[in-house]
Scaffold this motif. Structure first.
Motif, PDB file in Angstrom:
ATOM      1  N   TYR A   8      33.181 -70.429 -16.394  1.00 30.49           N
ATOM      2  CA  TYR A   8      32.561 -69.218 -15.840  1.00 30.49           C
ATOM      3  C   TYR A   8      31.920 -68.376 -16.937  1.00 30.49           C
ATOM      4  CZ  TYR A   8      33.039 -69.088 -10.844  1.00 30.49           C
ATOM      5  OH  TYR A   8      32.831 -69.316  -9.506  1.00 30.49           O
ATOM      6  N   ARG A  23      36.726 -76.324 -10.900  1.00 29.27           N
ATOM      7  CA  ARG A  23      37.474 -75.571  -9.891  1.00 29.27           C
ATOM      8  C   ARG A  23      38.597 -76.368  -9.242  1.00 29.27           C
ATOM      9  NH1 ARG A  23      40.322 -72.916  -8.460  1.00 29.27           N
ATOM     10  NH2 ARG A  23      40.329 -70.930  -7.352  1.00 29.27           N
ATOM     11  N   ASN A  42      38.595 -73.027 -15.916  1.00 34.80           N
ATOM     12  CA  ASN A  42      37.857 -72.165 -14.994  1.00 34.80           C
ATOM     13  C   ASN A  42      37.248 -70.971 -15.709  1.00 34.80           C
ATOM     14  OD1 ASN A  42      38.036 -72.837 -11.912  1.00 34.80           O
ATOM     15  ND2 ASN A  42      39.919 -73.579 -12.847  1.00 34.80           N
TER      16      ASN A  42
END
Ligand code: FAD
Ligand code: FAD
Lengths: 340, 573
Positions: B409, B434, B405
């Motif tokens: 990101y 996710r 994650n």
């Protein structure tokens, strides 16, 4: 005391775009019984354009006679000409009983006709009977008993309107049983010409756009909700029927919505509507947390489920373990005969 | 032509440094299998060569066949109509390609049409497939369903189900979750009952079942009516026939190629797998080792791809007259990503080998038992291996999925506004990542699973031996830092244990598990740095950063950071 009316029972046959409403035929079946109980006759009132076939169809459900007002200007329902026609007919012939479906049209039409002709009207009846009765020392013969739930479904009221010569009632769809009359009478259609009046065109229909009626589950005091356990869309109709009989709204679980038993706006739960009715009847709903989240604050919860371990029983006040297909009809029966 | 195996230097490093002689020997019964199957390896070198060739094929298919289809698969998604599920066109083509390449039964025994590969090699394949299309992993990576039937089913069941898995005729699903039983699988309600002839049937609902439309379903069900806990549950295998209705598929944030089904079992004929009442407490727990690893591999593959995209974009994109790659803050982010990626891979392939050892010891002991030979020595070994696996698989899932994650990101951040656009791959990677820290047990549950081992300090002897080891040059400084982290760990552990407060211990578990993780991974990286100089950079940043984090973990625990939980109601208004 003998009233000066005829012994006629009328059923207003509702149609939209030439398609008759089921509820009208259901009412014919009930009307037949009422007529028989008072040795009277059953008439269907058909208003529209090109609706003779509908008039004929009413004989399959026990009509003795059909009054037909057929004119192209009557194609779509309009309050003024329709109510005027009925007012005239009722004033002239003075039937004993007139029945309407508790639909948008019936609810518009019945009160106007009733007030104009000074008739008694009871809305949303769940049963109708004919009986001799003594009331305030007066004897009435073959009076119409209009039976319906009252006070949020807490009692069953029997309403009589003895001071009025004509008695009217509206009944919701699915409450009365629809079946073909075993020995239908010969077709007898009395056509009455339509006399146009200038007020009839006060309102004209420019365009029709139909959409499912928006429901307001949040405000409903009684909700009957069905789940996937009903198995088929056909079976799910029983849920609707029960809701109609007790004057509640129909709702469902997400699985019932997914399966197409009922439209999405009637989904109760976390991603549906949260409801707080006085009474919530959950039928064939397992009671997954997402569903419970939307209904567990109902005042009284009755759950009907064939699985004694279903989580719904954890939040219900009354648990009925059994097959919905047996329990609902019993429920309807019991409710209808709560009086006796 | 790119190749996700040959061109991935770090994966090559791990493959080339695998020391799985023991595992391969056990899996191949000292290479006796080659007498029976002419394509079985005759010795260790032969086996490794074999694995390498197959992984090259996977790397090729992943890079050149699966990856180009991924955007369309994401866009089209799986569809559901009238109870039938259809995969996206690309998914169907991918599965056909993987079946044709004989890759659908990588860990199944040869006699059922499988390749009999070690788990660690299979995981390398899963990493690459996930990198190409994370949602495809949810079908390709369900091979351990077949493996669970192999482990616990009867010989008849193996013969009935396994060849179909190997050939790609069957795909599977693991049906555990229900509306009221998510993390808490003890609450499973789906009923299993028997008719008068003893045949089993399943009745009830499961939800969130990945590939629930698959041909063979492994179902956790309540066979002991009236029970409420995990001891009343058994494991069943059944076909996804007309009695199993897919009621809906979920509309998800990511992994669109993978149908997540709500299933209704309507008196579905089923077969009991293994013995009654052991469904959750034995079989599902066992399946979890491999399932957690599968999801970790998925997270690793996504992370790799996100990292690649970020580096490529950073090099191409110019601002202020130069490539953004040259801005220290950007290269610093990229190095952070790279260090996470490589430390994750070290943890992951170490964990995969522990799972391999466990599987092979179990198999060996079963054989010894069947031959009425003594097995207590192997049993002792297995006990220790199981303890490590019990710690390391949840740790791996926790670290790799949380990290995926973060990496996706950050990679999106490096893309600037472009990253937020649907035209670029990075948004899909961020959405796909996710799910990884949610399913197969959320991160919180992984902490719960790992914390017991940490509190019992199960790697004490291992860390003792590492501390005694002599690391050369700059590595000795890093070794000293690890010692310091270990001291911090013991200090915190003592504090937590002496507090004798279960609630506090639950909250502090995350910090304790992380502390233990820094140590385990830190030593892995130190050892790797001895083999390859480039890894010194990785070890360096990882360990220095871990020391800083360790201090923070310690502060949280010992400075009463969590005491406000007692007043949660006042804070959470
Ligand atoms: C993100 C998300 C949001 C959700 N939101 C909602 C929501 O808002 N609302 C909602 O309802 N659900 C929601 N759900 C779905 C929820 O989890 C359940 O799947 C759903 O409520 C189940 O519906 P059900 O009880 O009708 O069906 P089932 O779970 O299939 O239960 C059917 C029940 O009927 C019983 N039954 C079967 N045959 C008979 C019979 N002949 N007579 C009597 N009983 C019978 C069975 O014993 C069973 O208990 C959501 C799920 C998710 C993932
Ligand atoms: C896309 C997708 C695919 C899936 N595929 C499958 C599948 O193939 N087969 C299958 O069986 N299931 C599958 N699942 C289900 C998945 O495993 C569960 O969603 C997951 O385990 C979490 O359960 P839950 O959703 O009920 O959340 P909950 O259990 O309700 O958790 C909610 C939150 O509470 C936390 N929490 C719960 N208990 C504790 C605790 N004791 N301590 C600390 N924190 C806690 C959780 O960490 C989480 O943050 C899938 C789910 C998704 C979304």
């Amino acid at each position: 005391m003998q009233m000066k009316t005829t012994n006629e029972v009328w059923v207003f046959i509702e149609q939209r775009s030439g398609k008759p409403a089921d509820v009208s035929f259901e009412l014919l079946c009930k009307g037949r019984k009422l007529a028989d109980a008072m040795n009277g006759i059953l008439k269907s009132i058909v208003i529209g354009s090109g609706v003779k076939e509908i008039a004929k169809e009413t004989f399959k459900y026990g009509a003795d006679e059909s009054i037909l007002i057929d004119h192209e200007q009557l194609k779509d329902y309009k309050t003024i000409p329709y109510s005027r026609i009925l007012n005239d007919l009722v004033n002239k012939i003075q039937p004993r009983i007139v029945l309407f479906g508790a639909t948008v049209i019936g609810r518009d039409l019945a009160p106007r006709v009733a007030s104009n002709t000074r008739s008694g009207l009871t809305a949303d009846c769940t049963d109708l009977q004919i009986s001799d009765l003594t009331y305030l020392g007066q004897k009435y013969e073959k009076l119409l008993l209009q039976i319906r739930p009252a006070f949020g479904g807490n009692i069953i009221a029997t309403i009589i309107t003895p001071d009025n010569p004509v008695q009217m009632a509206t009944v919701r769809e699915g409450v009365m049983e629809k079946s073909f009359y075993p020995s239908p009478k010969e077709i007898k259609i009395t056509e009455i010409p339509y006399a146009h009046e200038e007020y009839d065109d006060l309102v004209s229909i420019i365009m029709q756009h139909r959409e499912e009626s928006k429901v307001n589950l949040k405000a409903a005091p009684i909700i009957v909700a069905g789940g996937y356990g009903l198995g088929t869309k056909e079976n799910f109709k029983l849920v609707t029927e029960l809701a109609n009989v007790i004057g509640g709204e129909v709702a469902g679980s997400r699985a019932a919505v997914d399966a197409g038993f009922i439209p999405a706006e009637r989904q109760v739960g976390q991603t549906g509507v949260t409801v707080r009715p006085k009474l919530y009847i959950a039928i064939g709903i397992s009671g997954a947390i997402q569903h419970r989240a939307g209904m567990q604050e109902a005042n009284k919860i009755i759950a009907i489920n064939s699985d004694p371990d279903a989580p719904i029983f954890g939040v219900s006040h009354y648990a009925i373990v059994g097959d919905a297909m047996e329990v609902i009809p019993a429920f309807i029966e019991a409710y209808k005969h709560k009086l006796k | 032509m790119s190749n996700y195996f040959l061109e991935n230097a770090d994966l090559q490093f791990h493959f080339n440094n695998l020391k799985i002689n023991e595992i391969v020997e056990m899996a191949e019964n000292n290479y006796k299998q080659s007498e029976q199957f002419n394509y079985a390896p005759v010795n260790y070198e032969d086996a490794m060569e074999n694995y390498r060739k197959v992984l090259e094929v996977v790397g090729d298919i992943a890079a050149n066949f699966i990856a180009p289809r991924a955007a369309d698969v994401d866009h089209e998604g799986a569809a559901h109509q009238d109870g039938k599920v259809t995969y996206a066109k690309g998914t169907r083509e991918n599965l056909q390609q993987l079946s044709q390449a004989d890759l659908m039964g990588m860990i199944l025994p040869r006699k059922y049409g499988g390749l009999n590969f070690p788990f660690v090699i299979y995981m390398m394949a899963v990493e690459m497939v996930s990198r190409a299309d994370a949602s495809l992993m949810n079908i390709f990576g369900l091979q351990d369903i077949g493996d669970t039937i192999r482990k616990f089913g009867s010989e008849e069941q193996r013969q009935e189900f396994l060849p179909g898995f190997s050939s790609g005729k069957y795909t599977g699903a693991m049906a555990l979750t229900e509306p009221d039983a998510g993390s808490d699988l003890q609450a499973v309600k789906l009923t299993a009952y028997q008719d008068e002839n003893g045949n089993w049937f399943l009745k009830g609902v499961k939800r969130f079942i990945t590939n629930g439309n698959g041909e063979v379903l492994l179902v956790l069900a309540r066979s002991e009516q009236g029970t409420k806990d995990g001891r009343g549950l058994s494991m069943f295998a059944c076909y996804g026939d007309e009695t199993v209705r897919v009621r809906r598929i979920e509309n998800k944030l990511g992994i669109h190629g993978s149908p997540t089904c709500e299933l209704q079992f309507n008196d579905t004929p089923a077969q009991l797998v293994g013995s009654r009442k052991f469904g959750l407490i034995k079989y599902v727990l066992d399946l979890m080792y491999r399932a957690r690893m599968g999801v970790s591999a998925q997270a690793l593959g996504i992370s790799q791809e996100a990292y690649e995209e970020a580096v490529k974009y950073a090099k191409d994109r110019e601002q202020f007259g130069k490539s953004i790659y040259t801005f220290p803050v950007i290269s610093n982010m990229l190095i952070d990503m790279r260090v996470q990626l490589e430390s994750n891979r070290s943890l992951f392939y170490s964990a995969a080998q522990w799972v391999d050892r466990k599987e092979n010891y179990e198999r060996l002991i079963d054989e010894l038992k069947a031959e009425h030979k003594p097995f207590s020595e192997q049993n002792n070994e297995l006990k220790w291996i199981t303890k490590v696996a019990n710690f390391i698989t949840p740790l791996t899932k926790y670290i790799l999925t949380e990290s995926a994650n973060k990496i996706t990101y950050d990679a999106l951040q490096i893309h600037g506004g472009t990253g937020y656009m649907k035209e670029f791959k990075i948004e899909r990677l961020a959405r796909d990542a996710r799910i990884t820290n949610i399913y197969e047990g959320t991160s919180q549950l992984q902490i719960v699973a790992a914390s017991g081992s940490v509190i019992n300090d199960i790697l004490k002897d291992y860390f003792d031996s590492k501390e005694k080891k002599d690391y050369k040059g700059g590595l000795s400084r890093l070794a000293a830092y690890l010692k310091e982290i270990r001291a911090i760990f013991y200090d915190c552990l003592k504090y937590v244990v002496e507090k004798k407060d279960q609630g506090f211990q639950d909250v502090a578990a995350k910090d304790l598990v992380e502390l233990y993780g820094y140590l385990y991974i830190g030593y892995l990286l130190l050892d790797e740095a001895e083999i390859e100089p480039r890894k010194i950079f990785i070890a360096n940043r990882y360990i220095i950063n871990s020391l800083a984090l360790a201090r923070k973990n310690a502060e949280s625990i010992k400075d009463e950071l969590f005491s406000d939980i007692l007043h949660a109601d006042k804070i959470l208004i």
